[in-house]
Write a protein that holds these residues in place. Structure first.
Motif, PDB file in Angstrom:
ATOM      1  N   VAL A  84       0.386  -1.412  -0.234  1.00  0.00           N
ATOM      2  CA  VAL A  84      -0.085  -0.272   0.381  1.00  0.00           C
ATOM      3  C   VAL A  84       0.757   1.286   0.319  1.00  0.00           C
ATOM      4  CG1 VAL A  84      -1.422   0.934   1.631  1.00  0.00           C
ATOM      5  CG2 VAL A  84      -1.678  -1.828   0.961  1.00  0.00           C
ATOM      6  N   ARG A  85       0.458   2.519  -1.199  1.00  0.00           N
ATOM      7  CA  ARG A  85       1.034   3.193  -1.595  1.00  0.00           C
ATOM      8  C   ARG A  85       0.899   4.155   0.396  1.00  0.00           C
ATOM      9  NH1 ARG A  85      -0.220   3.979  -6.840  1.00  0.00           N
ATOM     10  NH2 ARG A  85      -2.175   3.128  -5.987  1.00  0.00           N
ATOM     11  N   SER A  86       2.266   4.608   0.642  1.00  0.00           N
ATOM     12  CA  SER A  86       2.049   6.197   1.368  1.00  0.00           C
ATOM     13  C   SER A  86       1.018   7.665   1.105  1.00  0.00           C
ATOM     14  CB  SER A  86       3.028   6.775   2.099  1.00  0.00           C
ATOM     15  OG  SER A  86       3.854   7.244   1.266  1.00  0.00           O
ATOM     16  N   GLY A  87       0.218   8.566   2.256  1.00  0.00           N
ATOM     17  CA  GLY A  87      -0.456   9.017   1.479  1.00  0.00           C
ATOM     18  C   GLY A  87       0.615  10.452   0.735  1.00  0.00           C
ATOM     19  N   GLU A  88       1.764  10.837   1.064  1.00  0.00           N
ATOM     20  CA  GLU A  88       2.513  11.268   0.861  1.00  0.00           C
ATOM     21  C   GLU A  88       2.672  10.639  -0.600  1.00  0.00           C
ATOM     22  OE1 GLU A  88       6.588  13.230   1.136  1.00  0.00           O
ATOM     23  OE2 GLU A  88       6.525  11.763   2.503  1.00  0.00           O
ATOM     24  N   GLN A  89       3.197   9.824  -0.886  1.00  0.00           N
ATOM     25  CA  GLN A  89       3.154   8.837  -1.558  1.00  0.00           C
ATOM     26  C   GLN A  89       1.899   9.007  -3.295  1.00  0.00           C
ATOM     27  OE1 GLN A  89       4.242   4.566  -0.966  1.00  0.00           O
ATOM     28  NE2 GLN A  89       6.331   4.831  -1.367  1.00  0.00           N
ATOM     29  N   VAL A  90       1.065   8.723  -2.984  1.00  0.00           N
ATOM     30  CA  VAL A  90       0.029   8.673  -4.083  1.00  0.00           C
ATOM     31  C   VAL A  90      -0.569  10.894  -3.524  1.00  0.00           C
ATOM     32  CG1 VAL A  90      -2.438   9.209  -3.314  1.00  0.00           C
ATOM     33  CG2 VAL A  90      -1.557   7.308  -2.768  1.00  0.00           C
ATOM     34  N   TYR A  91      -0.178  10.975  -2.962  1.00  0.00           N
ATOM     35  CA  TYR A  91      -0.541  13.028  -3.298  1.00  0.00           C
ATOM     36  C   TYR A  91      -0.062  13.675  -4.000  1.00  0.00           C
ATOM     37  CZ  TYR A  91       0.243  18.037  -2.840  1.00  0.00           C
ATOM     38  OH  TYR A  91      -0.366  18.943  -2.236  1.00  0.00           O
ATOM     39  N   ASN A  92       1.867  12.997  -3.954  1.00  0.00           N
ATOM     40  CA  ASN A  92       2.884  13.363  -5.144  1.00  0.00           C
ATOM     41  C   ASN A  92       2.581  12.871  -6.020  1.00  0.00           C
ATOM     42  OD1 ASN A  92       4.469  15.382  -4.016  1.00  0.00           O
ATOM     43  ND2 ASN A  92       5.496  13.257  -2.588  1.00  0.00           N
ATOM     44  N   GLU A 129      -8.034   2.429   0.792  1.00  0.00           N
ATOM     45  CA  GLU A 129      -7.017   2.689   2.018  1.00  0.00           C
ATOM     46  C   GLU A 129      -5.894   4.030   1.525  1.00  0.00           C
ATOM     47  OE1 GLU A 129      -7.645  -0.190   1.050  1.00  0.00           O
ATOM     48  OE2 GLU A 129      -9.112  -0.386   2.537  1.00  0.00           O
ATOM     49  N   GLU A 130      -5.870   3.897   0.675  1.00  0.00           N
ATOM     50  CA  GLU A 130      -4.611   4.779  -0.019  1.00  0.00           C
ATOM     51  C   GLU A 130      -4.794   6.185  -0.317  1.00  0.00           C
ATOM     52  OE1 GLU A 130      -1.493   2.051  -2.625  1.00  0.00           O
ATOM     53  OE2 GLU A 130      -3.754   2.093  -2.933  1.00  0.00           O
ATOM     54  N   ILE A 131      -6.505   6.234  -0.532  1.00  0.00           N
ATOM     55  CA  ILE A 131      -7.269   7.602  -0.457  1.00  0.00           C
ATOM     56  C   ILE A 131      -7.445   7.946   0.545  1.00  0.00           C
ATOM     57  CG2 ILE A 131      -9.467   8.472  -1.716  1.00  0.00           C
ATOM     58  CD1 ILE A 131      -7.925   7.834  -3.856  1.00  0.00           C
ATOM     59  N   LEU A 132      -7.647   7.687   1.708  1.00  0.00           N
ATOM     60  CA  LEU A 132      -7.759   8.168   2.481  1.00  0.00           C
ATOM     61  C   LEU A 132      -6.498   8.772   3.427  1.00  0.00           C
ATOM     62  CD1 LEU A 132      -9.502   8.729   5.846  1.00  0.00           C
ATOM     63  CD2 LEU A 132      -8.712   6.346   6.269  1.00  0.00           C
ATOM     64  N   ALA A 133      -5.482   8.445   2.953  1.00  0.00           N
ATOM     65  CA  ALA A 133      -3.686   8.346   3.167  1.00  0.00           C
ATOM     66  C   ALA A 133      -3.605   9.584   2.712  1.00  0.00           C
ATOM     67  CB  ALA A 133      -3.251   7.024   3.316  1.00  0.00           C
ATOM     68  N   ALA A 134      -4.120   9.827   1.594  1.00  0.00           N
ATOM     69  CA  ALA A 134      -3.821  11.174   0.695  1.00  0.00           C
ATOM     70  C   ALA A 134      -4.317  12.024   1.980  1.00  0.00           C
ATOM     71  CB  ALA A 134      -3.426  10.865  -0.196  1.00  0.00           C
ATOM     72  N   ILE A 135      -6.076  11.608   2.083  1.00  0.00           N
ATOM     73  CA  ILE A 135      -6.492  12.847   2.464  1.00  0.00           C
ATOM     74  C   ILE A 135      -5.844  13.184   4.017  1.00  0.00           C
ATOM     75  CG2 ILE A 135      -8.880  13.577   3.670  1.00  0.00           C
ATOM     76  CD1 ILE A 135     -10.454  11.640   1.834  1.00  0.00           C
ATOM     77  N   GLU A 136      -5.388  11.971   4.485  1.00  0.00           N
ATOM     78  CA  GLU A 136      -4.653  12.438   6.367  1.00  0.00           C
ATOM     79  C   GLU A 136      -3.717  12.991   5.903  1.00  0.00           C
ATOM     80  OE1 GLU A 136      -4.558   8.007   7.162  1.00  0.00           O
ATOM     81  OE2 GLU A 136      -6.580   8.542   8.576  1.00  0.00           O
ATOM     82  N   TYR A 137      -3.137  12.445   4.612  1.00  0.00           N
ATOM     83  CA  TYR A 137      -1.748  13.126   4.812  1.00  0.00           C
ATOM     84  C   TYR A 137      -1.993  14.640   4.544  1.00  0.00           C
ATOM     85  CZ  TYR A 137       2.945  14.937   2.115  1.00  0.00           C
ATOM     86  OH  TYR A 137       3.742  15.786   1.894  1.00  0.00           O
ATOM     87  N   MET A 138      -3.258  15.458   3.332  1.00  0.00           N
ATOM     88  CA  MET A 138      -3.414  16.997   2.997  1.00  0.00           C
ATOM     89  C   MET A 138      -3.698  17.477   4.137  1.00  0.00           C
ATOM     90  SD  MET A 138      -4.776  16.646  -1.341  1.00  0.00           S
ATOM     91  CE  MET A 138      -6.030  14.592  -0.826  1.00  0.00           C
TER      92      MET A 138
END
Length: 132
Positions: free
Chosen positions: A54-62, A119-128
């Protein structure tokens, strides 16, 4: 003689229209005759998915979110900007996640990350929203 030819032609067209025209019947009639499978391909795909994890929120964001959420394109809430995120977060994280997954206004479903898991979408939101 002409009556016989007309009768045969009419009977043929009646038979053609009597076929089942449901979606399922049509799909069955036009389905491919065969499928190509490569030995080990399914197993290799599963192993690749496990290896990547699973990619991290930062990875998905970037990878997928940065284009709109850095500058606020079309009203996108900007990374770490409390003012932008406050009205969205007031609705609750479940609503924010639902809008991110299904799309809302100018944001398409899953943003530009069509292969991201929930889960990756949620991680990106949490990162943002970190530090908001």
């Amino acid at each position: 003689m002409l009556a016989i030819i007309v009768g045969v032609a009419t009977a043929g067209s009646v038979m053609a229209f009597s076929q089942d025209m449901s979606r399922e019947a049509i799909a069955e009639r036009i389905k491919p005759a065969a499928q190509v499978r490569i030995a080990g391909a399914e197993q290799a795909a599963g192993q690749q998915a496990q290896a990547s994890g699973v990619r991290s929120g930062e990875q998905v964001y970037n990878q997928a979110c940065v284009a709109c959420h850095t500058t606020g394109v079309l009203g996108a809430p900007r990374l770490g900007n409390a003012e932008d995120w406050a009205p969205r977060l007031a609705q609750g994280m479940d609503v924010v996640l639902e809008h991110s997954i299904n799309g809302l206004n100018a944001m398409p479903p899953r943003g530009t990350c069509t292969k991201c898991s929930d889960e990756e979408i949620l991680a990106a939101i949490e990162y943002m929203i970190e530090g908001v």
